[in-house]
Design a protein around this motif. Structure first.
Motif, PDB file in Angstrom:
ATOM      1  N   HIS A  46       1.138  -1.272  -0.063  1.00  0.00           N
ATOM      2  CA  HIS A  46      -0.398  -0.008  -0.059  1.00  0.00           C
ATOM      3  C   HIS A  46       0.907   1.264  -0.007  1.00  0.00           C
ATOM      4  O   HIS A  46       1.689   1.516   0.764  1.00  0.00           O
ATOM      5  CB  HIS A  46      -1.253   0.233   1.308  1.00  0.00           C
ATOM      6  CG  HIS A  46      -1.455  -0.909   1.176  1.00  0.00           C
ATOM      7  ND1 HIS A  46      -2.984  -1.343   0.828  1.00  0.00           N
ATOM      8  CD2 HIS A  46      -1.994  -2.455   2.747  1.00  0.00           C
ATOM      9  CE1 HIS A  46      -3.107  -2.417   1.137  1.00  0.00           C
ATOM     10  NE2 HIS A  46      -2.461  -3.455   0.867  1.00  0.00           N
ATOM     11  N   CYS A  48       1.658   5.751  -0.092  1.00  0.00           N
ATOM     12  CA  CYS A  48       1.075   6.859   0.128  1.00  0.00           C
ATOM     13  C   CYS A  48       1.813   7.874  -1.321  1.00  0.00           C
ATOM     14  O   CYS A  48       2.140   7.169  -1.435  1.00  0.00           O
ATOM     15  CB  CYS A  48       1.901   7.512   1.237  1.00  0.00           C
ATOM     16  SG  CYS A  48       4.216   7.946   1.194  1.00  0.00           S
ATOM     17  N   GLN A  73     -11.837  -1.643  -2.105  1.00  0.00           N
ATOM     18  CA  GLN A  73     -10.399  -1.621  -2.526  1.00  0.00           C
ATOM     19  C   GLN A  73     -10.061  -2.643  -3.321  1.00  0.00           C
ATOM     20  O   GLN A  73     -10.998  -2.686  -4.309  1.00  0.00           O
ATOM     21  CB  GLN A  73      -9.819  -2.926  -1.481  1.00  0.00           C
ATOM     22  CG  GLN A  73     -10.329  -2.683   0.286  1.00  0.00           C
ATOM     23  CD  GLN A  73      -9.504  -1.461   0.486  1.00  0.00           C
ATOM     24  OE1 GLN A  73      -8.356  -1.571   0.655  1.00  0.00           O
ATOM     25  NE2 GLN A  73     -10.367  -0.890   1.030  1.00  0.00           N
ATOM     26  N   LEU A  99      -5.028   5.060  -1.866  1.00  0.00           N
ATOM     27  CA  LEU A  99      -3.260   5.481  -1.215  1.00  0.00           C
ATOM     28  C   LEU A  99      -3.833   5.744   0.510  1.00  0.00           C
ATOM     29  O   LEU A  99      -5.101   5.220   0.529  1.00  0.00           O
ATOM     30  CB  LEU A  99      -3.891   6.914  -1.695  1.00  0.00           C
ATOM     31  CG  LEU A  99      -2.901   6.512  -3.492  1.00  0.00           C
ATOM     32  CD1 LEU A  99      -2.383   8.508  -3.654  1.00  0.00           C
ATOM     33  CD2 LEU A  99      -1.445   6.214  -3.247  1.00  0.00           C
ATOM     34  N   ARG A 100      -2.755   5.333   0.512  1.00  0.00           N
ATOM     35  CA  ARG A 100      -2.545   5.240   2.421  1.00  0.00           C
ATOM     36  C   ARG A 100      -2.009   6.408   2.913  1.00  0.00           C
ATOM     37  O   ARG A 100      -1.340   7.026   2.153  1.00  0.00           O
ATOM     38  CB  ARG A 100      -1.850   3.340   3.011  1.00  0.00           C
ATOM     39  CG  ARG A 100      -3.164   2.275   2.431  1.00  0.00           C
ATOM     40  CD  ARG A 100      -4.009   1.664   3.621  1.00  0.00           C
ATOM     41  NE  ARG A 100      -4.323   1.020   3.403  1.00  0.00           N
ATOM     42  CZ  ARG A 100      -4.595  -0.337   3.961  1.00  0.00           C
ATOM     43  NH1 ARG A 100      -3.274  -0.450   5.135  1.00  0.00           N
ATOM     44  NH2 ARG A 100      -4.690  -1.400   3.122  1.00  0.00           N
ATOM     45  N   LYS A 101      -2.533   6.548   4.459  1.00  0.00           N
ATOM     46  CA  LYS A 101      -1.406   8.098   5.185  1.00  0.00           C
ATOM     47  C   LYS A 101      -0.075   7.167   4.883  1.00  0.00           C
ATOM     48  O   LYS A 101       1.143   8.004   4.498  1.00  0.00           O
ATOM     49  CB  LYS A 101      -2.023   8.319   6.423  1.00  0.00           C
ATOM     50  CG  LYS A 101      -3.342   9.043   6.062  1.00  0.00           C
ATOM     51  CD  LYS A 101      -3.484   9.843   7.942  1.00  0.00           C
ATOM     52  CE  LYS A 101      -4.769  10.804   6.777  1.00  0.00           C
ATOM     53  NZ  LYS A 101      -4.654  11.792   8.509  1.00  0.00           N
ATOM     54  N   SER A 102       0.098   6.598   5.307  1.00  0.00           N
ATOM     55  CA  SER A 102       1.184   6.253   5.665  1.00  0.00           C
ATOM     56  C   SER A 102       1.675   3.882   4.397  1.00  0.00           C
ATOM     57  O   SER A 102       0.996   3.266   4.167  1.00  0.00           O
ATOM     58  CB  SER A 102       2.283   5.296   6.669  1.00  0.00           C
ATOM     59  OG  SER A 102       2.272   6.168   7.786  1.00  0.00           O
ATOM     60  N   THR A 103       3.325   4.610   3.943  1.00  0.00           N
ATOM     61  CA  THR A 103       3.046   3.326   2.766  1.00  0.00           C
ATOM     62  C   THR A 103       3.449   2.354   3.736  1.00  0.00           C
ATOM     63  O   THR A 103       3.837   2.315   4.862  1.00  0.00           O
ATOM     64  CB  THR A 103       4.795   3.566   2.437  1.00  0.00           C
ATOM     65  OG1 THR A 103       4.142   4.146   1.802  1.00  0.00           O
ATOM     66  CG2 THR A 103       5.634   2.301   1.600  1.00  0.00           C
ATOM     67  N   GLN A 104       3.094   1.332   3.492  1.00  0.00           N
ATOM     68  CA  GLN A 104       2.304  -0.537   4.180  1.00  0.00           C
ATOM     69  C   GLN A 104       3.309  -1.618   3.391  1.00  0.00           C
ATOM     70  O   GLN A 104       2.652  -1.348   2.183  1.00  0.00           O
ATOM     71  CB  GLN A 104       1.291  -0.937   4.354  1.00  0.00           C
ATOM     72  CG  GLN A 104       1.388  -1.599   4.903  1.00  0.00           C
ATOM     73  CD  GLN A 104       0.538  -2.168   6.456  1.00  0.00           C
ATOM     74  OE1 GLN A 104      -0.083  -1.647   7.144  1.00  0.00           O
ATOM     75  NE2 GLN A 104      -0.518  -3.213   5.752  1.00  0.00           N
ATOM     76  N   SER A 124      -2.580  -4.399   9.841  1.00  0.00           N
ATOM     77  CA  SER A 124      -2.989  -2.950   9.050  1.00  0.00           C
ATOM     78  C   SER A 124      -2.964  -1.324  10.003  1.00  0.00           C
ATOM     79  O   SER A 124      -3.549  -1.654  10.899  1.00  0.00           O
ATOM     80  CB  SER A 124      -3.757  -3.382   8.149  1.00  0.00           C
ATOM     81  OG  SER A 124      -3.624  -3.230   7.353  1.00  0.00           O
ATOM     82  N   GLY A 125      -1.541  -0.393   9.952  1.00  0.00           N
ATOM     83  CA  GLY A 125      -1.344   0.449   9.813  1.00  0.00           C
ATOM     84  C   GLY A 125      -0.637   0.676  11.208  1.00  0.00           C
ATOM     85  O   GLY A 125      -0.695   1.327  11.311  1.00  0.00           O
ATOM     86  N   HIS A 127       2.323   0.578  12.679  1.00  0.00           N
ATOM     87  CA  HIS A 127       3.883   0.326  11.982  1.00  0.00           C
ATOM     88  C   HIS A 127       4.631   0.730  12.946  1.00  0.00           C
ATOM     89  O   HIS A 127       5.952   0.423  13.200  1.00  0.00           O
ATOM     90  CB  HIS A 127       4.124   1.415  11.386  1.00  0.00           C
ATOM     91  CG  HIS A 127       3.472   1.096  10.417  1.00  0.00           C
ATOM     92  ND1 HIS A 127       3.062   1.948   9.071  1.00  0.00           N
ATOM     93  CD2 HIS A 127       2.902   0.111   9.800  1.00  0.00           C
ATOM     94  CE1 HIS A 127       2.221   1.439   7.992  1.00  0.00           C
ATOM     95  NE2 HIS A 127       1.973   0.229   8.560  1.00  0.00           N
TER      96      HIS A 127
END
Lengths: 222, 222
Positions: A46, A48, A73, A99-104, A124-125, A127
């Protein structure tokens, strides 16, 4: 003439076998069981907004290839290459949207050992304490400092099923998968949301451990 | 002054919590539990005499690198490369000794998907319906028609433990592994032999699914 002792032993044996067979049948998933479809999440990423633009170019937008089972999704047409500290790589890793707020980055433990990293099991989410990795795209490279996790065993639950089964958001349950390699996965996190469809997600280690081929259901047993 | 109703509710709550905690403690592995060390078998190959000579040269003998836990078994200095029908390969695959009557390749389901083959789950030595693969050595190549399996979950049991626990050779048991990814593996085959030391073997899918790091024990629970 038949020996009455032998007959008695035979009857005894037959009775025990019939009872055992009946018990086996009863042990199968009950009609009222808490059954959810189970699917495997292969390694994926995922991103950002900032990292999309570094990897694929300024102003780039992910292109949808196909929808995923969970509403909203999607799998994008974009893939990238993961490179670990041993300079081993895994290529053609799918980027999921939106997109997500933070890359995962979600990999299996098998992938992690191959790459030479030791990411923690996380929902998930989350980190905190997660691992890093190098992401290589067609335009640029991201030296990700954190965001690489082993995704925890989790179940997406519709509000309806959660209510019917008396399961709360974030509740930890045990799940049994009755394949040819029958396995009980404990520590499975339930995530309840009105937009979710019932679906358990396992990584490729868990999925291959229980020999999933597609179309199986997981039974919440505890 | 204290409300007698509140006190009663409090006492009730405390009692329930204490009972729950006591139950939790009792639920841990009992001192008398059927515990065996659990180890991961990474992909490996057992060779027959004919194939050793094709792969490494006429008259070649496997060179012992180190002993394995089970008496008489060893890892050799020899490795080879597995090549599947998609022309993907896995290199540096260890050859174990001593020689077998028939060559046997043990891979994980993850390996099998990567290579593009679909071997069945089998006990060691059972090759009916098993898969094929190309084995590449420094001197020659073997086009193996059968002998590639996903090794079943199995437990080597000393005659002593088998007797103490009332477990027969080939009995199927359930095993629980209480790591940070707690997992119950059903369908585990017990193999009893006077020369065996107690040890459960899992392939890398099962081992990584339950997050083994080394030194864990498996508990036979059923």
């Amino acid at each position: 003439m038949a020996d009455p002792l032998v007959d008695s032993a035979l009857i005894d044996q037959i009775t025990r076998r019939v009872v055992a067979r009946l018990r086996e049948e009863q042990a199968g998933p009950p009609a009222n069981g808490k059954l959810v479809p189970v699917n495997v999440s292969v390694r994926h990423v995922h991103l950002c907004q900032e990292h999309v633009e570094i990897l694929y170019g300024p102003g780039f937008t992910l292109e949808e290839r196909n929808e995923l089972y969970q509403p909203g999704q999607f799998a994008s047409k974009q893939v990238l290459t993961l490179v670990g500290p041993r300079m081993r790589c895994l290529g053609e890793v799918r980027v999921l949207g939106p997109l997500r707020k933070s890359t995962q980055v979600e990999v299996s433990k098998t992938d992690a050992i191959y790459l030479g990293i030791d990411p923690p099991v996380k929902p998930s989410g989350e980190h905190e304490g997660s691992a890093g990795l190098i992401l290589v795209g067609p335009v640029g490279v991201v030296h990700l400092q954190r965001g690489v996790i082993l995704a925890n065993r989790h179940i997406h639950l519709s509000a309806q099923s959660a209510q019917k089964w008396g399961i709360a958001d974030n509740q930890i349950v045990k799940v049994r998968i009755a394949t040819h390699k029958k396995t009980v996965f404990e520590d499975a996190q339930c995530r309840v949301h009105p937009s979710f469809l019932d679906e358990m997600h396992l990584d490729t280690d868990d999925g291959n451990a229980c020999g999933l081929r597609g179309g199986e259901k997981a039974e919440v047993i505890d």
